[in-house]
Design a protein around this motif. Structure first.
Motif, PDB file in Angstrom:
ATOM      1  N   GLY A 131       0.815  -1.210   0.000  1.00 44.38           N
ATOM      2  CA  GLY A 131       0.000   0.000   0.000  1.00 44.38           C
ATOM      3  C   GLY A 131       0.849   1.260   0.000  1.00 44.38           C
ATOM      4  N   GLY A 132       1.961   1.235   0.704  1.00 49.96           N
ATOM      5  CA  GLY A 132       2.872   2.381   0.696  1.00 49.96           C
ATOM      6  C   GLY A 132       3.449   2.641  -0.678  1.00 49.96           C
ATOM      7  N   PHE A 133       3.837   1.582  -1.367  1.00 48.70           N
ATOM      8  CA  PHE A 133       4.371   1.760  -2.716  1.00 48.70           C
ATOM      9  C   PHE A 133       3.295   2.199  -3.705  1.00 48.70           C
ATOM     10  CE2 PHE A 133       7.885  -0.959  -1.147  1.00 48.70           C
ATOM     11  CZ  PHE A 133       8.928  -0.106  -1.461  1.00 48.70           C
ATOM     12  N   VAL A 134       2.082   1.717  -3.529  1.00 48.34           N
ATOM     13  CA  VAL A 134       0.974   2.159  -4.388  1.00 48.34           C
ATOM     14  C   VAL A 134       0.699   3.642  -4.158  1.00 48.34           C
ATOM     15  CG1 VAL A 134      -1.506   1.915  -4.821  1.00 48.34           C
ATOM     16  CG2 VAL A 134      -0.074  -0.113  -4.648  1.00 48.34           C
ATOM     17  N   LEU A 135       0.704   4.064  -2.909  1.00 49.07           N
ATOM     18  CA  LEU A 135       0.498   5.471  -2.588  1.00 49.07           C
ATOM     19  C   LEU A 135       1.618   6.335  -3.169  1.00 49.07           C
ATOM     20  CD1 LEU A 135      -1.124   7.654  -1.131  1.00 49.07           C
ATOM     21  CD2 LEU A 135       0.217   7.141   0.919  1.00 49.07           C
ATOM     22  N   ALA A 136       2.853   5.848  -3.092  1.00 52.73           N
ATOM     23  CA  ALA A 136       3.975   6.586  -3.674  1.00 52.73           C
ATOM     24  C   ALA A 136       3.820   6.716  -5.190  1.00 52.73           C
ATOM     25  CB  ALA A 136       5.294   5.888  -3.338  1.00 52.73           C
ATOM     26  N   GLY A 137       3.394   5.658  -5.846  1.00 50.56           N
ATOM     27  CA  GLY A 137       3.193   5.715  -7.289  1.00 50.56           C
ATOM     28  C   GLY A 137       2.067   6.640  -7.690  1.00 50.56           C
ATOM     29  N   ALA A 138       0.977   6.600  -6.939  1.00 47.31           N
ATOM     30  CA  ALA A 138      -0.144   7.490  -7.239  1.00 47.31           C
ATOM     31  C   ALA A 138       0.252   8.952  -7.037  1.00 47.31           C
ATOM     32  CB  ALA A 138      -1.335   7.134  -6.360  1.00 47.31           C
ATOM     33  N   SER A 139       1.009   9.219  -5.982  1.00 48.81           N
ATOM     34  CA  SER A 139       1.479  10.583  -5.737  1.00 48.81           C
ATOM     35  C   SER A 139       2.395  11.050  -6.860  1.00 48.81           C
ATOM     36  CB  SER A 139       2.225  10.651  -4.404  1.00 48.81           C
ATOM     37  OG  SER A 139       1.378  10.359  -3.334  1.00 48.81           O
ATOM     38  N   GLN A 140       3.242  10.160  -7.320  1.00 54.24           N
ATOM     39  CA  GLN A 140       4.160  10.498  -8.417  1.00 54.24           C
ATOM     40  C   GLN A 140       3.394  10.814  -9.693  1.00 54.24           C
ATOM     41  OE1 GLN A 140       7.440  10.621  -7.813  1.00 54.24           O
ATOM     42  NE2 GLN A 140       7.902  11.312  -9.852  1.00 54.24           N
ATOM     43  N   ALA A 141       2.375  10.031  -9.981  1.00 50.68           N
ATOM     44  CA  ALA A 141       1.566  10.272 -11.182  1.00 50.68           C
ATOM     45  C   ALA A 141       0.809  11.591 -11.080  1.00 50.68           C
ATOM     46  CB  ALA A 141       0.599   9.111 -11.402  1.00 50.68           C
ATOM     47  N   VAL A 142       0.231  11.875  -9.920  1.00 56.26           N
ATOM     48  CA  VAL A 142      -0.487  13.141  -9.721  1.00 56.26           C
ATOM     49  C   VAL A 142       0.469  14.314  -9.874  1.00 56.26           C
ATOM     50  CG1 VAL A 142      -1.638  14.544  -7.964  1.00 56.26           C
ATOM     51  CG2 VAL A 142      -2.335  12.192  -8.324  1.00 56.26           C
ATOM     52  N   LEU A 143       1.654  14.190  -9.326  1.00 60.13           N
ATOM     53  CA  LEU A 143       2.640  15.257  -9.444  1.00 60.13           C
ATOM     54  C   LEU A 143       3.051  15.478 -10.897  1.00 60.13           C
ATOM     55  CD1 LEU A 143       4.241  17.223  -7.701  1.00 60.13           C
ATOM     56  CD2 LEU A 143       6.049  15.526  -7.585  1.00 60.13           C
ATOM     57  N   GLY A 144       3.201  14.414 -11.659  1.00 63.18           N
ATOM     58  CA  GLY A 144       3.533  14.544 -13.079  1.00 63.18           C
ATOM     59  C   GLY A 144       2.437  15.219 -13.879  1.00 63.18           C
ATOM     60  N   ALA A 148       9.082  -1.175   6.054  1.00 58.32           N
ATOM     61  CA  ALA A 148       9.523   0.165   6.463  1.00 58.32           C
ATOM     62  C   ALA A 148       9.764   1.063   5.259  1.00 58.32           C
ATOM     63  CB  ALA A 148      10.786   0.057   7.305  1.00 58.32           C
ATOM     64  N   ILE A 149      10.388   0.534   4.222  1.00 61.16           N
ATOM     65  CA  ILE A 149      10.659   1.327   3.024  1.00 61.16           C
ATOM     66  C   ILE A 149       9.355   1.673   2.307  1.00 61.16           C
ATOM     67  CG2 ILE A 149      11.726   1.257   0.735  1.00 61.16           C
ATOM     68  CD1 ILE A 149      13.986  -0.401   2.007  1.00 61.16           C
ATOM     69  N   GLY A 150       8.435   0.729   2.220  1.00 63.49           N
ATOM     70  CA  GLY A 150       7.154   0.985   1.566  1.00 63.49           C
ATOM     71  C   GLY A 150       6.342   2.046   2.273  1.00 63.49           C
ATOM     72  N   VAL A 151       6.249   1.939   3.583  1.00 63.73           N
ATOM     73  CA  VAL A 151       5.488   2.934   4.352  1.00 63.73           C
ATOM     74  C   VAL A 151       6.173   4.293   4.266  1.00 63.73           C
ATOM     75  CG1 VAL A 151       4.794   3.591   6.691  1.00 63.73           C
ATOM     76  CG2 VAL A 151       4.445   1.246   5.898  1.00 63.73           C
ATOM     77  N   PHE A 152       7.494   4.321   4.401  1.00 55.84           N
ATOM     78  CA  PHE A 152       8.239   5.578   4.316  1.00 55.84           C
ATOM     79  C   PHE A 152       8.056   6.231   2.949  1.00 55.84           C
ATOM     80  CE2 PHE A 152      12.150   7.938   3.366  1.00 55.84           C
ATOM     81  CZ  PHE A 152      12.130   8.864   4.403  1.00 55.84           C
ATOM     82  N   ALA A 153       8.169   5.443   1.886  1.00 59.80           N
ATOM     83  CA  ALA A 153       8.018   5.986   0.531  1.00 59.80           C
ATOM     84  C   ALA A 153       6.619   6.556   0.316  1.00 59.80           C
ATOM     85  CB  ALA A 153       8.304   4.903  -0.507  1.00 59.80           C
ATOM     86  N   GLY A 154       5.615   5.861   0.796  1.00 60.50           N
ATOM     87  CA  GLY A 154       4.252   6.341   0.636  1.00 60.50           C
ATOM     88  C   GLY A 154       3.974   7.620   1.402  1.00 60.50           C
ATOM     89  N   VAL A 155       4.432   7.675   2.648  1.00 60.87           N
ATOM     90  CA  VAL A 155       4.194   8.859   3.483  1.00 60.87           C
ATOM     91  C   VAL A 155       4.951  10.069   2.944  1.00 60.87           C
ATOM     92  CG1 VAL A 155       4.615   9.836   5.780  1.00 60.87           C
ATOM     93  CG2 VAL A 155       3.610   7.565   5.554  1.00 60.87           C
ATOM     94  N   VAL A 195       2.670   5.299 -12.718  1.00 58.01           N
ATOM     95  CA  VAL A 195       1.778   4.247 -13.229  1.00 58.01           C
ATOM     96  C   VAL A 195       2.442   2.878 -13.101  1.00 58.01           C
ATOM     97  CG1 VAL A 195       0.694   3.370 -15.345  1.00 58.01           C
ATOM     98  CG2 VAL A 195       0.484   5.779 -14.735  1.00 58.01           C
ATOM     99  N   LEU A 196       3.749   2.817 -13.331  1.00 59.04           N
ATOM    100  CA  LEU A 196       4.472   1.556 -13.177  1.00 59.04           C
ATOM    101  C   LEU A 196       4.429   1.074 -11.728  1.00 59.04           C
ATOM    102  CD1 LEU A 196       6.294  -0.587 -14.502  1.00 59.04           C
ATOM    103  CD2 LEU A 196       8.237   0.816 -13.843  1.00 59.04           C
ATOM    104  N   LEU A 197       4.678   1.973 -10.779  1.00 56.84           N
ATOM    105  CA  LEU A 197       4.615   1.588  -9.362  1.00 56.84           C
ATOM    106  C   LEU A 197       3.216   1.118  -8.973  1.00 56.84           C
ATOM    107  CD1 LEU A 197       6.736   4.285  -7.503  1.00 56.84           C
ATOM    108  CD2 LEU A 197       7.112   1.830  -7.524  1.00 56.84           C
ATOM    109  N   VAL A 198       2.211   1.871  -9.386  1.00 58.74           N
ATOM    110  CA  VAL A 198       0.834   1.490  -9.059  1.00 58.74           C
ATOM    111  C   VAL A 198       0.490   0.152  -9.707  1.00 58.74           C
ATOM    112  CG1 VAL A 198      -1.590   2.093  -9.402  1.00 58.74           C
ATOM    113  CG2 VAL A 198       0.012   3.830  -8.647  1.00 58.74           C
ATOM    114  N   GLY A 199       0.915  -0.041 -10.937  1.00 62.37           N
ATOM    115  CA  GLY A 199       0.613  -1.286 -11.634  1.00 62.37           C
ATOM    116  C   GLY A 199       1.255  -2.503 -10.997  1.00 62.37           C
TER     117      GLY A 199
END
Length: 90
Positions: free
Chosen positions: A9-22, A70-77, A43-47
């Motif tokens: 979920g953290g990595f999905v959140l990070a990917g979605a944030s990256q896509a929104v920022l782009g 820890a890395i997934g949660v940190f990346a997402g937050v 999109v790759l991270l979310v996928g």
């Protein structure tokens, strides 16, 4: 909540944030290459991680390891916080 859902979920959140920022960078007149790479990376991270999250896959045990969690949660937050700051400052 289990560790698999937290990490993926953290990595999905990070990917979605990256896509929104782009998309935001593209809409505000950023260079054509940078926003595209940002959206593609998001999109790759979310996928990749979203698919594993929905299917219940733990990526051969990797998603349940404490460091990966820890890395997934940190990346997402961090990604969500930075995207929020960028969107609110514009």
């Amino acid at each position: 909540m289990n560790r698999r859902a937290l990490s993926l979920g953290g990595f999905v959140l990070a990917g979605a944030s990256q896509a929104v920022l782009g998309v935001f960078q593209y809409a505000t007149g950023g260079g054509p290459a940078d926003p595209l790479f940002s959206v593609l990376a998001g999109v790759l991270l979310v996928g990749v991680f979203g698919r594993a999250l929905v299917r219940g896959d733990d990526l051969n045990g990797l998603a349940t390891r404490p460091l990966f969690v820890a890395i997934g949660v940190f990346a997402g937050v961090v990604s969500a916080a930075l995207t929020t700051v960028v969107l609110l400052s514009a």
